[in-house]
Design a protein around this motif. Structure first.
Motif, short mmCIF file in Angstrom:
data_model
loop_
_atom_site.label_atom_id
_atom_site.label_comp_id
_atom_site.label_asym_id
_atom_site.label_seq_id
_atom_site.Cartn_x
_atom_site.Cartn_y
_atom_site.Cartn_z
N GLN A 1 22.27 -48.05 16.07
CA GLN A 1 22.01 -46.74 15.72
C GLN A 1 22.76 -46.06 14.68
O GLN A 1 22.43 -45.28 13.62
CB GLN A 1 22.25 -45.77 17.11
N ALA B 1 21.15 -45.17 11.26
CA ALA B 1 21.18 -43.58 11.00
C ALA B 1 21.77 -43.23 9.62
O ALA B 1 21.21 -42.22 9.12
CB ALA B 1 22.13 -43.06 12.04
N PRO C 1 15.26 -43.71 10.90
CA PRO C 1 16.54 -43.41 11.37
C PRO C 1 16.43 -42.80 12.89
O PRO C 1 17.21 -42.49 13.54
CB PRO C 1 17.00 -42.55 10.38
N GLU C 2 15.27 -42.25 13.06
CA GLU C 2 14.99 -41.58 14.47
C GLU C 2 14.32 -42.76 15.45
O GLU C 2 13.93 -42.19 16.51
CB GLU C 2 13.97 -40.56 14.28
#
Length: 195
Positions: free
Chosen positions: A29, A33, A42-43
């Motif tokens: 993450q 990100a 990134p989501e």
């Protein structure tokens, strides 16, 4: 990750287990990100990320640091030795990588891999140790070569490491990555034989 003066660190690279999923997600993450080294969304959800990282046919590894409290070696002031009075160990997952076939069928003899190092461990040699481990593992698994399909041209530390480990840029994809700060940048395909 800076090492306190009174502690020694041992880095172990081992196969990942289900118990490592939280630590892998934290690293994944954080890296994704930032949006500057991988083409993952990134989501991307935790479930989707871990499904990718633990996909069938992939070998998933973690780099685990074992911090051990130390004292001075008897008769050698200023040297580190395991402490006989303190049994303090901390284990942190500081990196992870996957190793898999780059393609199925007739292309399955060429390996592919992806690496992520926690930001506070970057620049400490974790990436190099994982890369060296990966090349050894790929050979042991019978791969004849290794290829990275999407090395972002602005990721100079990775490109430098791959170059040092014998990888060569064999192709350039002009403007193939939308960098969050630099706009459209080139992507490299890097390759090396394992024979």
């Amino acid at each position: 990750m800076r090492q306190p003066r009174d502690r020694s660190v041992v880095l172990e690279i081992r196969s990942a287990t289900n118990e490592d999923r939280d630590a892998i997600w934290d690293i994944f993450q954080e890296i994704v990100a930032a949006g500057d080294t991988y083409a993952f969304d990134p989501e991307m959800s935790r479930e989707a990320a871990l499904t990718y990282w633990f996909q069938p046919g992939a070998h998933t590894y973690v780099a685990e640091q074992d911090w051990q409290s130390v004292g001075e070696a008897v008769g050698f002031p200023g040297t580190a030795a395991p402490s006989s009075t303190v049994e303090a160990h901390e284990r942190d997952i500081v990196g992870t990588y996957i190793l898999k076939a780059n393609q199925a069928g007739p292309g399955s003899h060429v390996a592919n891999a992806a690496f992520m190092v926690a930001s506070d461990a970057q620049g400490t040699g974790v990436g190099r140790r994982m890369a060296e481990h990966c090349v050894t593992e790929a050979r042991q698994l019978g791969f004849r070569a290794m290829q990275f399909n999407f090395v972002i041209s602005t990721n100079t530390s990775a490109i430098h490491l791959w170059d040092q480990l014998g990888f060569k840029i064999v192709g350039t994809l002009p403007g193939a990555f939308r960098h969050p700060k630099r706009g459209y940048v080139d992507v490299y395909v890097m390759f090396r034989s394992l024979l």
